[in-house]
Design a protein around this motif. Sequence first.
Motif, short mmCIF file in Angstrom:
data_model
loop_
_atom_site.label_atom_id
_atom_site.label_comp_id
_atom_site.label_asym_id
_atom_site.label_seq_id
_atom_site.Cartn_x
_atom_site.Cartn_y
_atom_site.Cartn_z
N VAL A 193 -40.41 -1.99 40.89
CA VAL A 193 -41.13 -0.86 41.48
C VAL A 193 -42.11 -0.27 40.48
O VAL A 193 -43.25 0.07 40.82
CB VAL A 193 -40.14 0.22 41.97
CG1 VAL A 193 -40.88 1.33 42.72
CG2 VAL A 193 -39.07 -0.39 42.86
N ALA A 194 -41.67 -0.17 39.22
CA ALA A 194 -42.56 0.36 38.18
C ALA A 194 -43.72 -0.60 37.92
O ALA A 194 -44.88 -0.17 37.76
CB ALA A 194 -41.78 0.59 36.89
N GLU A 195 -43.43 -1.90 37.90
CA GLU A 195 -44.50 -2.88 37.66
C GLU A 195 -45.48 -2.92 38.82
O GLU A 195 -46.66 -3.22 38.63
CB GLU A 195 -43.88 -4.25 37.42
CG GLU A 195 -43.10 -4.33 36.10
CD GLU A 195 -42.39 -5.66 35.91
OE1 GLU A 195 -42.29 -6.43 36.91
OE2 GLU A 195 -41.94 -5.93 34.78
N ARG A 237 -40.06 8.11 44.52
CA ARG A 237 -39.04 8.18 45.57
C ARG A 237 -37.79 7.41 45.18
O ARG A 237 -36.66 7.89 45.37
CB ARG A 237 -39.61 7.65 46.88
CG ARG A 237 -38.63 7.72 48.06
CD ARG A 237 -39.31 7.35 49.37
NE ARG A 237 -39.84 5.99 49.36
CZ ARG A 237 -41.13 5.70 49.34
NH1 ARG A 237 -42.05 6.66 49.33
NH2 ARG A 237 -41.53 4.44 49.35
N GLU A 238 -37.97 6.20 44.63
CA GLU A 238 -36.82 5.39 44.23
C GLU A 238 -36.03 6.06 43.12
O GLU A 238 -34.79 6.00 43.10
CB GLU A 238 -37.29 4.01 43.78
CG GLU A 238 -37.81 3.13 44.90
CD GLU A 238 -36.74 2.81 45.93
OE1 GLU A 238 -35.58 2.60 45.53
OE2 GLU A 238 -37.06 2.78 47.14
N VAL A 239 -36.72 6.70 42.19
CA VAL A 239 -36.03 7.40 41.10
C VAL A 239 -35.21 8.56 41.64
O VAL A 239 -34.01 8.70 41.34
CB VAL A 239 -37.03 7.90 40.04
CG1 VAL A 239 -36.34 8.83 39.04
CG2 VAL A 239 -37.66 6.72 39.30
N LEU A 240 -35.83 9.39 42.46
CA LEU A 240 -35.13 10.57 42.98
C LEU A 240 -34.03 10.21 43.97
O LEU A 240 -33.06 10.96 44.12
CB LEU A 240 -36.13 11.52 43.65
CG LEU A 240 -37.15 12.18 42.71
CD1 LEU A 240 -38.12 13.04 43.50
CD2 LEU A 240 -36.44 13.01 41.65
N THR A 241 -34.15 9.05 44.62
CA THR A 241 -33.10 8.61 45.54
C THR A 241 -31.76 8.46 44.83
O THR A 241 -30.69 8.64 45.43
CB THR A 241 -33.50 7.28 46.21
OG1 THR A 241 -34.66 7.50 47.01
CG2 THR A 241 -32.39 6.74 47.10
#
Length: 275
Positions: free
Chosen positions: A177-179, A202-206
């Motif tokens: 996701v970061a890449e 969004r993926e981090v906060l999930t």
Amino acid sequence: MKQDTQGFAGTGDPRPGAARVPAQPGAADRHRTRGRDGAQDPAGTARGEHTHGEQAHGARPLDGPRALVRRSSVRGQVLDALRTALVAGELRPGEVYSAPVLGERFGVSATPVREAMQQLALEGAVEVVPNRGFRVVERDVRELAELAEVRALLEVPVLLRLARTVPAERWARLRPVAEATVRAASSGCPVTYAEADRAFHREVLTLAGNDQLVRIAGDLHRRAQWPPAGAPATRGRADLIADAHEHTALLDALIAGDQDTVRALVTEHYATGAS
């Protein structure tokens, strides 16, 4: 303010990355409505937010649920397209856009455009201009700074807590996701990058397991991506790439368990108004 009769940014052809909505069956005819006397009312009539009379003719009661679902789907597509146009600079701050004109551009009736614009009004992106349409709000640097501050108050404590509690292998799963944000930034397309950027946050906060947090933070993030009045319509490719590399650097620190670096990176990320 003049009303733009050509669609986005006063041009008949969208720029690269501009929003498009697939034409709906019969859309060329649906922009006209009939009054009680059966006469047609041209879509160009300035009706503001008046939506009465824009109903399907001859629909049976059992057709209602299916028609509602279809209209909701079209409204969602139009809303996504308009949000994209805001990020791309296709909807200019201070300009007034009419629902019938935008409906012609998208190949849909004016009704889903009005409904989508009403949602954008609730989000603070546009304001209703009676009998004319919707004006894109002229946002200033102060508003962007305020949004950055609110996002920092909301997200930074969560990120720091997650840095202490989430194992390294879970962070490593976010590498693709970061890449993806780096690839999106390298494309130079602000719309593509904006989507990838929101996906990473969004993926981090999930990982916090709080759906309300994810929803509210996502709304604030989207609003922070709208360019202010007087600024360049889009951010430059170099700025996008620098922003994306902050994501990969943050992920590296999270995987390494380096909480001091995590704190420094997230504090700087929001203090500079980055995405």
